[in-house]
Design a protein around this motif. Sequence first.
Motif, PDB file in Angstrom:
ATOM      1  N   MET A   1       4.034   0.327   6.826  1.00 14.71           N
ATOM      2  CA  MET A   1       3.127  -0.750   7.155  1.00 14.71           C
ATOM      3  C   MET A   1       2.347  -1.165   5.915  1.00 14.71           C
ATOM      4  N   GLU A   2       2.115  -2.446   5.790  1.00 15.77           N
ATOM      5  CA  GLU A   2       1.360  -2.987   4.662  1.00 15.77           C
ATOM      6  C   GLU A   2       0.138  -3.737   5.209  1.00 15.77           C
ATOM      7  N   LEU A   3      -1.006  -3.508   4.569  1.00 18.62           N
ATOM      8  CA  LEU A   3      -2.231  -4.247   4.900  1.00 18.62           C
ATOM      9  C   LEU A   3      -2.704  -4.930   3.628  1.00 18.62           C
ATOM     10  N   VAL A   4      -2.659  -6.242   3.649  1.00 22.83           N
ATOM     11  CA  VAL A   4      -3.107  -7.038   2.504  1.00 22.83           C
ATOM     12  C   VAL A   4      -4.474  -7.608   2.833  1.00 22.83           C
ATOM     13  N   ILE A   5      -5.433  -7.363   1.965  1.00 16.52           N
ATOM     14  CA  ILE A   5      -6.781  -7.917   2.126  1.00 16.52           C
ATOM     15  C   ILE A   5      -6.901  -9.080   1.153  1.00 16.52           C
ATOM     16  N   GLN A  21     -17.910   4.272   0.124  1.00 17.65           N
ATOM     17  CA  GLN A  21     -17.032   5.342  -0.344  1.00 17.65           C
ATOM     18  C   GLN A  21     -15.696   5.369   0.390  1.00 17.65           C
ATOM     19  N   LYS A  22     -15.701   4.945   1.631  1.00 15.88           N
ATOM     20  CA  LYS A  22     -14.483   5.022   2.432  1.00 15.88           C
ATOM     21  C   LYS A  22     -14.436   3.824   3.370  1.00 15.88           C
ATOM     22  N   VAL A  23     -13.219   3.302   3.584  1.00 13.00           N
ATOM     23  CA  VAL A  23     -13.010   2.160   4.472  1.00 13.00           C
ATOM     24  C   VAL A  23     -12.127   2.600   5.635  1.00 13.00           C
ATOM     25  N   VAL A  24     -12.587   2.287   6.856  1.00 15.80           N
ATOM     26  CA  VAL A  24     -11.838   2.633   8.067  1.00 15.80           C
ATOM     27  C   VAL A  24     -11.588   1.347   8.847  1.00 15.80           C
ATOM     28  N   LEU A  25     -10.327   1.095   9.183  1.00 13.77           N
ATOM     29  CA  LEU A  25      -9.983   0.018  10.107  1.00 13.77           C
ATOM     30  C   LEU A  25      -9.891   0.680  11.467  1.00 13.77           C
ATOM     31  N   ASP A  26     -10.948   0.516  12.254  1.00 13.40           N
ATOM     32  CA  ASP A  26     -11.106   1.249  13.501  1.00 13.40           C
ATOM     33  C   ASP A  26     -10.655   0.399  14.674  1.00 13.40           C
ATOM     34  N   PHE A  62     -12.826  13.039  11.277  1.00 14.94           N
ATOM     35  CA  PHE A  62     -11.822  12.046  10.898  1.00 14.94           C
ATOM     36  C   PHE A  62     -10.425  12.428  11.389  1.00 14.94           C
ATOM     37  N   SER A  63     -10.346  13.400  12.293  1.00 14.27           N
ATOM     38  CA  SER A  63      -9.035  13.876  12.726  1.00 14.27           C
ATOM     39  C   SER A  63      -8.213  12.776  13.419  1.00 14.27           C
ATOM     40  N   ASN A  64      -8.855  11.756  13.966  1.00 13.90           N
ATOM     41  CA  ASN A  64      -8.125  10.647  14.598  1.00 13.90           C
ATOM     42  C   ASN A  64      -7.475   9.710  13.591  1.00 13.90           C
ATOM     43  N   TYR A  65      -7.915   9.754  12.360  1.00  8.16           N
ATOM     44  CA  TYR A  65      -7.461   8.793  11.343  1.00  8.16           C
ATOM     45  C   TYR A  65      -6.419   9.458  10.449  1.00  8.16           C
ATOM     46  N   GLN A  66      -5.197   9.603  10.997  1.00  7.46           N
ATOM     47  CA  GLN A  66      -4.134  10.311  10.310  1.00  7.46           C
ATOM     48  C   GLN A  66      -3.431   9.461   9.251  1.00  7.46           C
ATOM     49  N   SER A  67      -3.573   8.164   9.324  1.00  3.94           N
ATOM     50  CA  SER A  67      -2.827   7.263   8.443  1.00  3.94           C
ATOM     51  C   SER A  67      -3.737   6.617   7.413  1.00  3.94           C
ATOM     52  N   THR A  68      -3.173   6.332   6.257  1.00  5.63           N
ATOM     53  CA  THR A  68      -3.870   5.553   5.241  1.00  5.63           C
ATOM     54  C   THR A  68      -2.923   4.466   4.739  1.00  5.63           C
ATOM     55  N   ASN A  70      -2.741   1.732   1.385  1.00  2.13           N
ATOM     56  CA  ASN A  70      -3.334   1.305   0.117  1.00  2.13           C
ATOM     57  C   ASN A  70      -3.542  -0.202   0.133  1.00  2.13           C
ATOM     58  N   THR A  71      -4.761  -0.613  -0.267  1.00  2.29           N
ATOM     59  CA  THR A  71      -5.112  -2.034  -0.298  1.00  2.29           C
ATOM     60  C   THR A  71      -5.856  -2.338  -1.587  1.00  2.29           C
ATOM     61  N   SER A  72      -6.255  -3.579  -1.750  1.00  6.96           N
ATOM     62  CA  SER A  72      -7.049  -3.980  -2.921  1.00  6.96           C
ATOM     63  C   SER A  72      -8.458  -3.394  -2.876  1.00  6.96           C
ATOM     64  N   MET A  73      -8.849  -2.827  -1.726  1.00  9.81           N
ATOM     65  CA  MET A  73     -10.151  -2.168  -1.591  1.00  9.81           C
ATOM     66  C   MET A  73     -10.008  -0.649  -1.621  1.00  9.81           C
ATOM     67  N   GLY A  74      -8.864  -0.160  -2.013  1.00 10.98           N
ATOM     68  CA  GLY A  74      -8.601   1.267  -2.003  1.00 10.98           C
ATOM     69  C   GLY A  74      -7.913   1.658  -0.713  1.00 10.98           C
ATOM     70  N   GLU A  75      -7.917   2.960  -0.438  1.00 11.64           N
ATOM     71  CA  GLU A  75      -7.286   3.438   0.789  1.00 11.64           C
ATOM     72  C   GLU A  75      -8.095   3.009   2.008  1.00 11.64           C
ATOM     73  N   VAL A  76      -7.384   2.557   3.023  1.00 12.73           N
ATOM     74  CA  VAL A  76      -7.995   2.225   4.306  1.00 12.73           C
ATOM     75  C   VAL A  76      -7.429   3.213   5.326  1.00 12.73           C
ATOM     76  N   TYR A  77      -8.326   3.864   6.045  1.00 14.00           N
ATOM     77  CA  TYR A  77      -7.944   4.854   7.049  1.00 14.00           C
ATOM     78  C   TYR A  77      -7.807   4.180   8.406  1.00 14.00           C
ATOM     79  N   LEU A  78      -6.804   4.615   9.187  1.00 11.52           N
ATOM     80  CA  LEU A  78      -6.632   4.084  10.524  1.00 11.52           C
ATOM     81  C   LEU A  78      -5.952   5.111  11.416  1.00 11.52           C
TER      82      LEU A  78
END
Length: 120
Positions: A1-5, A21-26, A62-68, A70-78
């Motif tokens: 999967m790709e996420l482009v910001i 420090q950290k970005v989460v797409l919740d 953060f155990s629910n956020y198993q995936s990351t 990479n984006t222009s804002m760094g790693e995004v957790y989801l």
Amino acid sequence: MELVISEEAKDYIEKKVPSYQKVVLDFEDGDSPFKINASSCGLDVGFRLVLLQDADESKLDFSNYQSTVNTSMGEVYLKESSKLYLDDNTRLVFDPKYMRLQLKGDNSGTIANSVEIYEA
């Protein structure tokens, strides 16, 4: 999967929250350590962008956020389960008419019409 910001979305986000420090797409499914607002039943798919000032994982689970992604804002957790609602090529874009962020997919079109930004 790709996420482009998009650059416009990134600028909008960084003006609202200049340091994080950290970005989460919740995905708003009621199973989140971020107690931001009440969950409700609805047919709309809801996502929110959570920008963490203090990314100390001993304070939040953060155990629910198993995936990351990479984006222009760094790693995004989801959450792995939220990928069900996203396309292989997903974009976070800024809508200047309504001053909001939107998630769009190549196949799905508009996934989330308004992605709110929260600081945690």
